[in-house]
Motif scaffolding. Structure first.
Motif, mmCIF file in Angstrom:
data_model
loop_
_atom_site.group_PDB
_atom_site.id
_atom_site.type_symbol
_atom_site.label_atom_id
_atom_site.label_comp_id
_atom_site.label_asym_id
_atom_site.label_seq_id
_atom_site.Cartn_x
_atom_site.Cartn_y
_atom_site.Cartn_z
ATOM 1 N N ARG A 1 -74.106 38.610 -29.151
ATOM 2 C CA ARG A 1 -72.716 38.170 -29.335
ATOM 3 C C ARG A 1 -72.433 37.661 -30.747
ATOM 4 O O ARG A 1 -71.274 37.413 -31.080
ATOM 5 N N GLY A 2 -73.478 37.462 -31.544
ATOM 6 C CA GLY A 2 -73.259 36.951 -32.888
ATOM 7 C C GLY A 2 -74.387 37.382 -33.800
ATOM 8 O O GLY A 2 -75.516 37.619 -33.350
ATOM 9 N N SER B 1 -68.848 39.660 -33.621
ATOM 10 C CA SER B 1 -68.478 38.924 -34.823
ATOM 11 C C SER B 1 -69.717 38.299 -35.451
ATOM 12 O O SER B 1 -70.718 38.030 -34.771
ATOM 13 N N HIS C 1 -60.568 42.882 -32.686
ATOM 14 C CA HIS C 1 -61.363 42.182 -31.670
ATOM 15 C C HIS C 1 -62.661 41.594 -32.199
ATOM 16 O O HIS C 1 -63.470 41.087 -31.409
ATOM 17 N N ILE C 2 -62.930 41.678 -33.492
ATOM 18 C CA ILE C 2 -64.060 40.961 -34.079
ATOM 19 C C ILE C 2 -63.583 40.237 -35.329
ATOM 20 O O ILE C 2 -62.540 40.569 -35.901
ATOM 21 N N THR C 3 -64.345 39.233 -35.732
ATOM 22 C CA THR C 3 -64.040 38.478 -36.947
ATOM 23 C C THR C 3 -65.286 38.450 -37.818
ATOM 24 O O THR C 3 -66.362 38.053 -37.369
ATOM 25 N N ARG D 1 -68.846 28.638 -34.804
ATOM 26 C CA ARG D 1 -69.006 29.559 -33.685
ATOM 27 C C ARG D 1 -69.456 28.886 -32.400
ATOM 28 O O ARG D 1 -69.120 29.333 -31.294
ATOM 29 N N CYS E 1 -64.052 27.221 -30.211
ATOM 30 C CA CYS E 1 -63.991 28.381 -31.082
ATOM 31 C C CYS E 1 -63.318 29.561 -30.360
ATOM 32 O O CYS E 1 -63.693 29.887 -29.234
ATOM 33 N N ILE F 1 -63.577 32.667 -31.029
ATOM 34 C CA ILE F 1 -64.386 33.884 -31.065
ATOM 35 C C ILE F 1 -65.439 33.808 -29.962
ATOM 36 O O ILE F 1 -66.174 32.841 -29.867
ATOM 37 N N ARG F 2 -65.525 34.821 -29.188
ATOM 38 C CA ARG F 2 -66.530 34.888 -28.121
ATOM 39 C C ARG F 2 -67.222 36.244 -28.146
ATOM 40 O O ARG F 2 -66.637 37.233 -28.499
#
Length: 218
Positions: free
Chosen positions: A125-126, A148, A177-179, A210, A215, A217-218
């Motif tokens: 996920r990251g 992301s 949908h992503i950062t 994050r 946050c 963003i997931r």
């Protein structure tokens, strides 16, 4: 920081593993620089990334790719190393099967392998990519990038051209949908020899963001 040996595609792989401190703790895997240039799991930045995730309560693994240290096999131009990384993540999941979130962090060549693994494993996920070799390898496989993360680059890097990383970041930022975060550390070379504190401050700030429950963003 227990030493571990676990099965890989070409024999045993050597690593250091910090078990999960609690049920459902997230997992982080740290990938080292190019073994043909002396990269190992004992690289200073790899060790600092490892400790950062340990301090945040992750189950954390760093390991030597094939042919490095006590890991069996020989260098395989990225194909075998990607398979090593997939086998390493499989092993962590047998030890800590209840983990719901996984992060991958890579340094230089390890960043390339980490981003390739990201495309294979939806549980990631990251990501943290330190000095990804965007001018040496084709990163077009990130189409689309499924998670992301952050790229951190040295402004004085003469191995990986900062402009190449900037171009990669700009391309990924067009996706929905992503950062994608991008930090450039002034005066830092490819090895962040005199700027490791600044590098880790950038990464810690990003993880603070994050891992905050608020946050977006997931």
């Amino acid at each position: 920081m227990p030493a571990v040996i676990f099965p890989g595609p070409e024999g045993r792989l050597e690593g250091r593993f910090q078990p999960a401190p609690r049920p459902r703790a997230p997992v982080a895997m740290i990938l080292h620089p190019h073994s043909q240039s002396g990269g190992t799991m004992n690289d200073q930045i790899v060790q600092r990334l490892y400790k950062t995730f340990v301090n945040r309560g992750f189950a954390v693994l760093r390991f030597n790719f094939r042919g490095v240290g006590r890991s069996q096999g020989s260098f395989d131009n990225g194909i075998g190393e990607l398979n090593d990384a997939a086998a390493a993540l499989d092993w962590v999941q047998t030890i800590h099967p209840e983990a719901q979130v996984t992060w991958v962090a890579g340094v230089s060549y390890g960043a390339l392998i980490g981003m390739q693994l990201l495309m294979r494993r939806p549980e990631i996920r990251g990501f943290i990519s330190v000095a990804p070799p965007a001018n040496m390898y084709d990163f077009s496989f990130l189409a689309p990038c499924p998670a992301s993360g952050i790229f951190v680059q040295g402004a004085a890097d003469t191995v990986v051209q900062p402009a190449a990383v900037e171009k990669l970041v700009e391309k990924l930022r067009t996706q929905k949908h992503i950062t994608i975060h991008h930090d450039v550390i002034p005066r830092a070379n490819h090895f962040f020899e005199n700027e490791q504190a600044e590098l880790m401050r950038s990464i810690d700030n990003y993880l603070d963001f994050r891992l905050d429950p608020a946050c977006p963003i997931r």
